[in-house]
Design a protein around this motif. Structure first.
Motif, PDB file in Angstrom:
ATOM      1  N   SER A 126       8.728  -1.700  -0.586  1.00  0.00           N
ATOM      2  CA  SER A 126       7.531  -2.452  -0.980  1.00  0.00           C
ATOM      3  C   SER A 126       7.088  -2.035  -2.381  1.00  0.00           C
ATOM      4  CB  SER A 126       6.391  -2.227   0.019  1.00  0.00           C
ATOM      5  OG  SER A 126       6.696  -2.859   1.244  1.00  0.00           O
ATOM      6  N   ARG A 127       7.242  -0.763  -2.697  1.00  0.00           N
ATOM      7  CA  ARG A 127       6.906  -0.306  -4.056  1.00  0.00           C
ATOM      8  C   ARG A 127       7.920  -0.831  -5.075  1.00  0.00           C
ATOM      9  NH1 ARG A 127       5.053   4.119  -0.835  1.00  0.00           N
ATOM     10  NH2 ARG A 127       2.805   4.358  -1.172  1.00  0.00           N
TER      11      ARG A 127
ATOM     12  N   SER B 251       9.623  -3.558  -4.820  1.00  0.00           N
ATOM     13  CA  SER B 251       9.349  -4.988  -4.944  1.00  0.00           C
ATOM     14  C   SER B 251       8.153  -5.246  -5.863  1.00  0.00           C
ATOM     15  CB  SER B 251       9.088  -5.576  -3.553  1.00  0.00           C
ATOM     16  OG  SER B 251       8.745  -6.926  -3.645  1.00  0.00           O
ATOM     17  N   ARG B 252       7.095  -4.485  -5.706  1.00  0.00           N
ATOM     18  CA  ARG B 252       5.917  -4.655  -6.560  1.00  0.00           C
ATOM     19  C   ARG B 252       6.231  -4.283  -8.013  1.00  0.00           C
ATOM     20  NH1 ARG B 252       4.211  -4.559  -1.591  1.00  0.00           N
ATOM     21  NH2 ARG B 252       2.137  -5.158  -0.961  1.00  0.00           N
TER      22      ARG B 252
ATOM     23  N   ARG C  97       8.114  -7.064  -9.705  1.00  0.00           N
ATOM     24  CA  ARG C  97       7.232  -8.155 -10.165  1.00  0.00           C
ATOM     25  C   ARG C  97       6.606  -7.809 -11.509  1.00  0.00           C
ATOM     26  NH1 ARG C  97       4.010  -8.693  -4.934  1.00  0.00           N
ATOM     27  NH2 ARG C  97       5.766  -8.857  -3.539  1.00  0.00           N
ATOM     28  N   HIS C  98       6.134  -6.571 -11.646  1.00  0.00           N
ATOM     29  CA  HIS C  98       5.534  -6.149 -12.922  1.00  0.00           C
ATOM     30  C   HIS C  98       6.582  -6.157 -14.039  1.00  0.00           C
ATOM     31  CE1 HIS C  98       1.560  -5.157 -11.434  1.00  0.00           C
ATOM     32  NE2 HIS C  98       2.124  -4.519 -10.426  1.00  0.00           N
TER      33      HIS C  98
END
Length: 166
Positions: free
Chosen positions: A28-29, A31-32, A35-36
């Motif tokens: 999840s980290r 993936s985030r 995005r950034h």
């Protein structure tokens, strides 16, 4: 220090205590962060009036070294796109004056795609902007930890081979 992923994992643990949630905390980290990074890449490329796909092709040619040229087949391998897609991309880059085609001296039926000075300036500027953006994303991580993270990510990616990146 807590983040939104901690809250997400905590909620899942409450609802599904029977599951090992360690992968969620990692991916999840990632993936985030992806995005950034994607937003930073778009901004860096947009500031130099090129698209991500243009950067990929121009960067492959730039990395090839002087005289900054590759066969279309090699460009396919470097950018992982289909032949038809590459033909379209080279056509569009040629219209913009970023690349030029010339006959392949070793294959009468083939062509060589060469980076023009305008293409070199565009990819160099975009790459410098990208590096600035990536440095900003890593700013809070000490250099020794950046090297450690790079090694851990290399290990995590190793089962997938090493496809080229922009």
């Amino acid at each position: 220090m807590r983040d939104e992923v901690d809250d997400l994992v905590e909620a899942w643990a409450r609802e599904r205590s029977d599951l090992d949630l360690d992968p969620v905390a990692v991916f999840s980290r990632i993936s985030r962060l992806a995005r950034h990074l994607d937003l930073a890449r778009r901004a860096a490329f947009s500031a130099h009036a090129i698209e991500s796909w243009e950067f990929d092709v121009l960067a492959a040619l730039r990395r090839a070294g002087t005289p900054y040229e590759l066969s279309p087949g090699r460009l396919l391998r470097e950018t992982l796109v289909t032949s038809g897609t590459m033909t379209n991309r080279v056509d569009r880059l040629a219209v913009r004056g970023f690349v030029e085609r010339s006959p392949d001296p070793e294959d009468r039926r083939g062509v060589i795609v060469r980076l023009t000075p305008e293409g070199k300036a565009a990819v160099d500027g975009a790459f410098e902007a990208l590096l600035d953006a990536e440095r900003a994303l890593l700013a809070d991580l000490p250099v020794r930890d950046q090297a450690k993270l790079a090694g851990l990510l290399r290990l995590l990616l190793s089962p997938f081979g090493t496809p080229p990146a922009g």
